[in-house]
Design an enzyme around this catalytic site. Sequence first.
Site, mmCIF file in Angstrom:
data_model
loop_
_atom_site.group_PDB
_atom_site.id
_atom_site.type_symbol
_atom_site.label_atom_id
_atom_site.label_comp_id
_atom_site.label_asym_id
_atom_site.label_seq_id
_atom_site.Cartn_x
_atom_site.Cartn_y
_atom_site.Cartn_z
ATOM 1 N N SER A 33 41.314 35.313 30.203
ATOM 2 C CA SER A 33 41.257 35.645 32.062
ATOM 3 C C SER A 33 40.830 36.748 32.035
ATOM 4 O O SER A 33 40.396 37.356 33.203
ATOM 5 C CB SER A 33 41.987 34.997 32.750
ATOM 6 O OG SER A 33 43.889 35.252 32.708
ATOM 7 N N GLY A 70 42.162 30.638 31.459
ATOM 8 C CA GLY A 70 42.464 30.097 29.929
ATOM 9 C C GLY A 70 43.038 29.672 29.049
ATOM 10 O O GLY A 70 43.460 29.475 27.921
ATOM 11 N N ASN A 98 47.454 33.840 26.339
ATOM 12 C CA ASN A 98 47.552 32.302 26.999
ATOM 13 C C ASN A 98 48.816 32.357 25.309
ATOM 14 O O ASN A 98 49.487 30.948 25.627
ATOM 15 C CB ASN A 98 46.862 32.355 26.762
ATOM 16 C CG ASN A 98 46.385 31.907 28.154
ATOM 17 O OD1 ASN A 98 46.977 32.422 29.078
ATOM 18 N ND2 ASN A 98 44.723 32.063 28.520
ATOM 19 N N ASP A 186 49.879 37.136 41.780
ATOM 20 C CA ASP A 186 50.565 36.588 40.863
ATOM 21 C C ASP A 186 51.556 36.029 39.812
ATOM 22 O O ASP A 186 52.445 36.300 38.961
ATOM 23 C CB ASP A 186 49.897 35.604 39.691
ATOM 24 C CG ASP A 186 48.750 36.656 39.425
ATOM 25 O OD1 ASP A 186 48.821 37.857 38.925
ATOM 26 O OD2 ASP A 186 47.674 36.057 38.793
ATOM 27 N N HIS A 189 47.911 38.996 36.233
ATOM 28 C CA HIS A 189 47.200 39.494 36.649
ATOM 29 C C HIS A 189 47.025 41.031 37.247
ATOM 30 O O HIS A 189 46.710 41.494 38.091
ATOM 31 C CB HIS A 189 45.856 39.062 36.791
ATOM 32 C CG HIS A 189 45.399 37.197 36.113
ATOM 33 N ND1 HIS A 189 46.516 36.570 36.530
ATOM 34 C CD2 HIS A 189 44.429 37.054 34.919
ATOM 35 C CE1 HIS A 189 46.155 34.908 35.942
ATOM 36 N NE2 HIS A 189 45.147 35.767 34.628
#
Length: 223
Positions: A33, A70, A98, A186, A189
């Site tokens: 991402s 993802g 991830n 969040d 990021h």
Amino acid sequence: MRKLLAPLLIVAAPLAAGPALADEVVIAALGDSLTAGYGLPQGEGLVPQLQGWLDAQGAEVRLINAGVSGDTSAGGLSRTDWTLTPEVDAMIVALGGNDFLRGLDPETMRENIDGILGKAEAAGIETLLVGLKAGPNYGPDYAEAFDAAYADLAEAHDVPLYPDIFAALQEGRDVETARRDYLQSDGLHPNARGVALIAAELGPHVLDLAKRASGEEARAEAR
């Protein structure tokens, strides 16, 4: 990746770029991402901001965004063959966030990235490996194994390593300041300002990659 790690978050001024490359070099950025530009308007993600940095240096480099939100290292490995199209001269490999967030075995991540680098080698593609630092979530043994995987792979494949993609965010700042100023809501990021710092720090390394891919570095060493 939907959730990209920002464990201990962390600009340096761009290095002198030197003369422009003689021919356009095409670089694929294989990642998750952060590479894809998750949560950011078009034009403010890592690939477009890196492209802007390279353009400002007068470099004849075109970046291809091969980031998928993802994606784990396994996903990156599964996409490597069709990422390495005939037009691609070099590749940035920025995966593993991830894997960490899901607590996946660092040895599995190592094997996957080893496979990616092996495919690039077989195709004669120059590569820059971009790592990140594991947080304390899964204990010191996990973090040590995770961090060591990048260094070991870079050495084994004789490729340059940019050890921590988040390093620029914390340089000279405390963690809370970095989180507040350079992360999206969040908490994981980077926002557009944070990405700009990363691009400015990473840019010279990408330019070096382009020079290797074009053969410019080898010619300079032979002089």
